[in-house]
Design a protein around this motif. Structure first.
Motif, PDB file in Angstrom:
ATOM      1  N   TRP A  87       0.834  -1.201   0.000  1.00  0.00           N
ATOM      2  CA  TRP A  87       0.000   0.000   0.000  1.00  0.00           C
ATOM      3  C   TRP A  87       0.877   1.263   0.000  1.00  0.00           C
ATOM      4  N   GLN A  88       1.949   1.233   0.770  1.00  0.00           N
ATOM      5  CA  GLN A  88       2.832   2.399   0.836  1.00  0.00           C
ATOM      6  C   GLN A  88       3.453   2.679  -0.527  1.00  0.00           C
ATOM      7  N   ALA A 119      -7.297   1.369  10.375  1.00  0.00           N
ATOM      8  CA  ALA A 119      -6.248   1.382  11.404  1.00  0.00           C
ATOM      9  C   ALA A 119      -4.889   1.059  10.800  1.00  0.00           C
ATOM     10  N   MET A 120      -4.863   0.146   9.843  1.00  0.00           N
ATOM     11  CA  MET A 120      -3.596  -0.199   9.195  1.00  0.00           C
ATOM     12  C   MET A 120      -3.063   0.981   8.397  1.00  0.00           C
ATOM     13  N   LEU A 121      -3.927   1.645   7.630  1.00  0.00           N
ATOM     14  CA  LEU A 121      -3.507   2.789   6.825  1.00  0.00           C
ATOM     15  C   LEU A 121      -2.998   3.929   7.705  1.00  0.00           C
ATOM     16  N   GLU A 122      -3.765   4.266   8.720  1.00  0.00           N
ATOM     17  CA  GLU A 122      -3.396   5.393   9.565  1.00  0.00           C
ATOM     18  C   GLU A 122      -2.200   5.050  10.454  1.00  0.00           C
ATOM     19  N   ALA A 130      -9.220   7.051  -0.710  1.00  0.00           N
ATOM     20  CA  ALA A 130     -10.503   6.485  -0.318  1.00  0.00           C
ATOM     21  C   ALA A 130     -10.352   5.065   0.181  1.00  0.00           C
ATOM     22  N   LEU A 131     -11.267   4.709   1.094  1.00  0.00           N
ATOM     23  CA  LEU A 131     -11.370   3.348   1.614  1.00  0.00           C
ATOM     24  C   LEU A 131     -12.801   2.884   1.412  1.00  0.00           C
ATOM     25  N   HIS A 147     -16.524   4.038   2.819  1.00  0.00           N
ATOM     26  CA  HIS A 147     -16.282   4.113   4.260  1.00  0.00           C
ATOM     27  C   HIS A 147     -15.586   5.420   4.636  1.00  0.00           C
ATOM     28  N   ARG A 148     -14.541   5.774   3.913  1.00  0.00           N
ATOM     29  CA  ARG A 148     -13.808   7.009   4.174  1.00  0.00           C
ATOM     30  C   ARG A 148     -13.313   7.565   2.841  1.00  0.00           C
ATOM     31  N   THR A 149     -13.572   8.855   2.595  1.00  0.00           N
ATOM     32  CA  THR A 149     -13.104   9.513   1.375  1.00  0.00           C
ATOM     33  C   THR A 149     -12.433  10.813   1.777  1.00  0.00           C
TER      34      THR A 149
END
Length: 332
Positions: A87-88, A119-122, A130-131, A147-149
C-alpha cells in the motif's frame, strides 16, 4: 471474519474498473479523455510498480496520455500486515492531485473489515484517497460501500443495487441503459474473464464512446461515427468494434456496415453456414430483437462476429442470455 474468494475478487476488480474509473456521470475534464484504466489480471499483467522484492501489479492502474501513473486501486481478499509495504509503494506511485493533496490510492476491502483497514492505513501513515467496503453476492452482484473519502467528497457514493428479485427489467431502454451495457461489456466481455492472450493480446485496449466521453471515431456514412466500444491495438488501429442499440431499425444498417468495414478479420469467428471468417464487429440489441437484427445483417451482406440480446433492470443490472452465431455473407 469476512473475506473474498479469488473469483469474487476478480469480479469486483472488473466491476470497479468499468463502473468507477470513471463514474458513469463523471464528465471531461474531471475525467480527462486521455486517461486509460487498466486492470491487472493473472492472464494479463500489464502495469507494475516497483517493490524491493520485485514488480507488483496493482489491481487497477490509471495512466494519463503521457504514460504517467495517476491513480491506483487495490481490491483485497483479506487483510494482513504484509500488505502495508505494498500500500505504501502504491501510494507513492500515485499522484497527489486530489482536492486535499492526499495521494490517489483507493483501497477496497471485504465488507466489515473497513475499520481494520483504516487502522492499518493510519498506523503506517499511508496517504490515501478512499477506503471502500466490497461485497459480492452469490449471483455475482458487486456492492461497493464507501467508508472514508479524503480526496474528493464527490467520490463518496455507494453502488449497492437491491436484490435481483426486487429489480425488475426495464420496459423502456434509454441512454442510461445503453451505457450500462457498455460498462458490462468492459467488465465481462472485453476480454472475457480468463481469456488468454492468444485471443486478447496485451496490447489491446477498449475505448468507449459515451455521452460524456467520445474517445474514438471511425469513418461513418456521413462523417465521424462513434461506436459503443472500439478496441485498439498499440498502433491505435480498430481491431474490434461493438455497437449497442436500444432498438433495431433499417436506418441503422449504414452504421453497422461502417463498423464492419472498420474492424479487422478474426479467424476464430467463422460463419457456420459459409465457413468464411467474420469481421470482428459485434452487435448488441434488446432481448427478443436479435433474430431480426441477424436477418437484417444477412440481407444487407454485412459481416458480423455475432449478435447478442440483452436486458437491463431498473437498477442497471445487465443480463445477456441470447447469443447468435457470426454472419459472413457479403463482401464487407
Amino acid at each position: 471474519m469476512a473475506t473474498l474468494t479469488q473469483d469474487q475478487h476478480d469480479r469486483a476488480v472488473r466491476f470497479i474498473a468499468a463502473n468507477r474509473f470513471p463514474f458513469p456521470d463523471q464528465p471531461h475534464p474531471s475525467w480527462p479523455l486521455h486517461y486509460r484504466t487498466w486492470f491487472n489480471a493473472p492472464t494479463h499483467p500489464r502495469i507494475a510498480i516497483d517493490l524491493p522484492e520485485g514488480p507488483h501489479y496493482p489491481d487497477i492502474v490509471i495512466v494519463d496520455g503521457e504514460g504517467r501513473l495517476r491513480e491506483i486501486a487495490e481490491v483485497e481478499t483479506d487483510l494482513n500486515p504484509e500488505m502495508i509495504p505494498r500500500w505504501q509503494a502504491a501510494s507513492l506511485a500515485a499522484d497527489d492531485t486530489t482536492e486535499t493533496g492526499d495521494r490517489h490510492l483507493l483501497i477496497y476491502v471485504p465488507q466489515g473489515r473497513e475499520d481494520e483497514a483504516l487502522a492499518m492505513l493510519e498506523g503506517a501513515g499511508i496517504s490515501y484517497h478512499a477506503l471502500r467496503g466490497v461485497r459480492v453476492d452469490e449471483d455475482g452482484t458487486v456492492h461497493v460501500l464507501p467508508h472514508r473519502t479524503l480526496g474528493n467528497s464527490k467520490d463518496h457514493r455507494p453502488d449497492s443495487p437491491p436484490p435481483a428479485d426486487q429489480d425488475p427489467v426495464r420496459a423502456h431502454l434509454d441512454d442510461d441503459a445503453r451505457e450500462a451495457v457498455i460498462r458490462f461489456l468492459l467488465a465481462e466481455r472485453f476480454p472475457f474473464p480468463g481469456e488468454g492472450t492468444e485471443k486478447w493480446g496485451l496490447d489491446l485496449y477498449c475505448l468507449t464512446n459515451t455521452r460524456l466521453h467520445a474517445r474514438r471515431a471511425i469513418p461513418g456514412p456521413s462523417g465521424d461515427l462513434f461506436p459503443s466500444v472500439v478496441v485498439v491495438d498499440a498502433e491505435g488501429r480498430p481491431c474490434k468494434i461493438a455497437m449497442v442499440e436500444t432498438e433495431v431499425s433499417e436506418t441503422r444498417l449504414p452504421f453497422w456496415r461502417a463498423c464492419s468495414e472498420a474492424a479487422v478479420y478474426e479467424g476464430h469467428y467463422t460463419d457456420p453456414d459459409t465457413g468464411r471468417p467474420a469481421k470482428h464487429f459485434l452487435l448488441y440489441v434488446p432481448l427478443g430483437q436479435e433474430e431480426t437484427a441477424r436477418a437484417m445483417l444477412i440481407d444487407a451482406g454485412i459481416s458480423c462476429a455475432g449478435v447478442r440480446g440483452y436486458e437491463v433492470t431498473q437498477a442497471l443490472r445487465v443480463r445477456m442470455p441470447a447469443i447468435l452465431p457470426p454472419v459472413a455473407r457479403g463482401t464487407s
